[in-house]
Design an enzyme around this catalytic site. Sequence first.
Site, PDB file in Angstrom:
ATOM      1  CG  HIS A 296      -3.091  -0.507  -6.823  1.00  0.00           C
ATOM      2  ND1 HIS A 296      -3.506   0.191  -5.728  1.00  0.00           N
ATOM      3  CD2 HIS A 296      -3.257  -1.822  -6.501  1.00  0.00           C
ATOM      4  CE1 HIS A 296      -3.893  -0.649  -4.772  1.00  0.00           C
ATOM      5  NE2 HIS A 296      -3.756  -1.883  -5.232  1.00  0.00           N
TER       6      HIS A 296
ATOM      7  CD  GLU B 185      -2.668   3.485  -5.491  1.00  0.00           C
ATOM      8  OE1 GLU B 185      -3.657   2.801  -5.796  1.00  0.00           O
ATOM      9  OE2 GLU B 185      -1.705   3.027  -4.876  1.00  0.00           O
TER      10      GLU B 185
ATOM     11  NE  ARG C 242      -4.336  -0.948  -0.123  1.00  0.00           N
ATOM     12  CZ  ARG C 242      -4.475  -1.941  -1.003  1.00  0.00           C
ATOM     13  NH1 ARG C 242      -3.460  -2.293  -1.772  1.00  0.00           N
ATOM     14  NH2 ARG C 242      -5.628  -2.578  -1.115  1.00  0.00           N
TER      15      ARG C 242
HETATM   16  N1  LIG Z   1      -0.840  -4.252  -5.149  1.00  0.00           N
HETATM   17  C1  LIG Z   1      -1.994  -4.890  -5.066  1.00  0.00           C
HETATM   18  O1  LIG Z   1      -2.787  -4.875  -5.983  1.00  0.00           O
HETATM   19  C2  LIG Z   1      -2.306  -5.691  -3.841  1.00  0.00           C
HETATM   20  C3  LIG Z   1      -2.980  -6.922  -3.950  1.00  0.00           C
HETATM   21  C4  LIG Z   1      -3.233  -7.676  -2.800  1.00  0.00           C
HETATM   22  C5  LIG Z   1      -2.837  -7.192  -1.567  1.00  0.00           C
HETATM   23  N2  LIG Z   1      -2.224  -5.973  -1.492  1.00  0.00           N
HETATM   24  C6  LIG Z   1      -1.766  -5.442  -0.185  1.00  0.00           C
HETATM   25  O2  LIG Z   1      -0.733  -6.294   0.252  1.00  0.00           O
HETATM   26  C7  LIG Z   1      -0.726  -6.319   1.679  1.00  0.00           C
HETATM   27  C8  LIG Z   1      -0.796  -7.763   2.168  1.00  0.00           C
HETATM   28  O3  LIG Z   1      -2.023  -8.363   1.755  1.00  0.00           O
HETATM   29  P1  LIG Z   1      -2.449  -9.793   2.315  1.00  0.00           P
HETATM   30  O4  LIG Z   1      -3.602 -10.238   1.515  1.00  0.00           O
HETATM   31  O5  LIG Z   1      -1.251 -10.644   2.434  1.00  0.00           O
HETATM   32  O6  LIG Z   1      -2.957  -9.386   3.784  1.00  0.00           O
HETATM   33  P2  LIG Z   1      -2.901 -10.293   5.088  1.00  0.00           P
HETATM   34  O7  LIG Z   1      -3.789  -9.627   6.078  1.00  0.00           O
HETATM   35  O8  LIG Z   1      -3.115 -11.720   4.751  1.00  0.00           O
HETATM   36  O9  LIG Z   1      -1.383 -10.166   5.577  1.00  0.00           O
HETATM   37  C9  LIG Z   1      -0.845  -9.022   6.178  1.00  0.00           C
HETATM   38  C10 LIG Z   1       0.213  -9.480   7.161  1.00  0.00           C
HETATM   39  O10 LIG Z   1       0.864  -8.319   7.680  1.00  0.00           O
HETATM   40  C11 LIG Z   1       1.082  -8.533   9.068  1.00  0.00           C
HETATM   41  N3  LIG Z   1       1.263  -7.267   9.757  1.00  0.00           N
HETATM   42  C12 LIG Z   1       0.318  -6.487  10.362  1.00  0.00           C
HETATM   43  N4  LIG Z   1       0.909  -5.410  10.902  1.00  0.00           N
HETATM   44  C13 LIG Z   1       2.229  -5.520  10.647  1.00  0.00           C
HETATM   45  C14 LIG Z   1       3.343  -4.721  10.957  1.00  0.00           C
HETATM   46  N5  LIG Z   1       3.221  -3.589  11.666  1.00  0.00           N
HETATM   47  N6  LIG Z   1       4.553  -5.116  10.531  1.00  0.00           N
HETATM   48  C15 LIG Z   1       4.697  -6.263   9.822  1.00  0.00           C
HETATM   49  N7  LIG Z   1       3.675  -7.071   9.505  1.00  0.00           N
HETATM   50  C16 LIG Z   1       2.448  -6.702   9.903  1.00  0.00           C
HETATM   51  C17 LIG Z   1      -0.133  -9.313   9.525  1.00  0.00           C
HETATM   52  O11 LIG Z   1       0.146  -9.988  10.733  1.00  0.00           O
HETATM   53  C18 LIG Z   1      -0.365 -10.248   8.360  1.00  0.00           C
HETATM   54  O12 LIG Z   1       0.312 -11.463   8.536  1.00  0.00           O
HETATM   55  C19 LIG Z   1      -1.904  -5.437   2.107  1.00  0.00           C
HETATM   56  O13 LIG Z   1      -1.439  -4.122   2.326  1.00  0.00           O
HETATM   57  C20 LIG Z   1      -2.810  -5.466   0.904  1.00  0.00           C
HETATM   58  O14 LIG Z   1      -3.654  -4.341   0.864  1.00  0.00           O
HETATM   59  C21 LIG Z   1      -1.934  -5.238  -2.590  1.00  0.00           C
END
Ligand SMILES: NC(=O)c1ccc[n+]([C@@H]2O[C@H](COP(=O)([O-])OP(=O)(O)OC[C@H]3O[C@@H](n4cnc5c(N)ncnc54)[C@H](O)[C@@H]3O)[C@@H](O)[C@H]2O)c1
Length: 319
Positions: free
Chosen positions: A282, A264, A235
């Site tokens: 994105h 964005e 993000r």
């Molecule tokens: N670019 C894109 O199109 C796209 C697509 C999918 C997901 N994402 C983003 O990718 C990220 C991960 O998505 P996901 O589906 O794996 O989510 P998820 O909730 O499965 O995983 C997130 C992980 O981050 C950990 N976390 C929380 N706070 C933290 C911190 N302070 N430091 C380190 N780790 C921490 C959580 O414990 C969890 O394991 C999110 O920000 C999501 O919005 C972006």
Amino acid sequence: MGKMKVFVADSIAKEGVEEFGRFKDIELVVKTGLAPNDLAAALGDSVGLVVRSATKATREIIQAGTTLKVIGRAGAGVDNIDVPAATEKGILVLNTPGGNAEGAGELAIAMMFALARQIPQANASMKAGTWDKKTYAGGVELFGKTLGLIGIGFVGSVVAARAVGLGMKVVAYDPYVSKDKAKSLGITMGSLDDVFKAADFISIHAPKNDETKGLINANAFQKMKKGVYLVNCARGGIVVEKDLIAALDGGQVKAAGVDVYDKEPCEDWSLAKHPKVVATPHIGASTNESQVNVSIMIAKQMGAYLTKGEVVNAVNKVK
Ligand SMILES: NC(=O)c1ccc[n+]([C@@H]2O[C@H](COP(=O)([O-])OP(=O)(O)OC[C@H]3O[C@@H](n4cnc5c(N)ncnc54)[C@H](O)[C@@H]3O)[C@@H](O)[C@H]2O)c1
């Protein structure tokens, strides 16, 4: 009784539309790309609202939807939804965790290769009719390097597994998962500083929240290895854009792969246009497979809630 209206504000895959079609009591209204005021006016008596990331379900939109019962995010991050505003109104917010993990994870891996060999820049040079072997020599290999992951949820786990397959050592910081998870992925865990210190490549996969906003700033860059490669497909706002630009200019960060931005579409283009940045708009979750997955998931979940009161993958709790 008339059918329950579900308003689809961002386009979803046709498989999701078909899945909604299995619920005979639900009627879809698909109107994408509306300006906030128009969306607020168009919601009418909808009981459900489906968004991806373009539509911002702000407090104003949520208040305009006087009959809303559920908001579905066809994706993972819910930072485009004012969840507290929804909770106050008793509106359930659902997302589709894991549905796009492969798409987002593969983009992060692709970014690492792109940075390591300057593939986009070399391609642009070839398209310009220039055979410039010298500039594009000096690539590095991922094999044997250390990858630092910040967050090993659904996406981070995909990246970890693929990176292990590529022969990388992986060290992860994630304060909310157990060491067993890391063990099962064949990686190690450490503190944030451990990750900064050890990593040749760093890839961010945490959610954006108060804890992670601005987490990767000038101070963090100073703790990283000189010449580190950084990937942010999570993000915008987790990385301080101006600090990353300074770190790229000063050579502390060798190159960065960026899919997500403060604003964005971009308003300030200085990061996306930076010569050491491989930028994408994105598109992490924008694979056919991920879009089919998340659209089917959200349709099933919203349909189950509206017709049977079943709650799957809620991000809030309502009475
Ligand atoms: N670019 C894109 O199109 C796209 C697509 C999918 C997901 N994402 C983003 O990718 C990220 C991960 O998505 P996901 O589906 O794996 O989510 P998820 O909730 O499965 O995983 C997130 C992980 O981050 C950990 N976390 C929380 N706070 C933290 C911190 N302070 N430091 C380190 N780790 C921490 C959580 O414990 C969890 O394991 C999110 O920000 C999501 O919005 C972006």
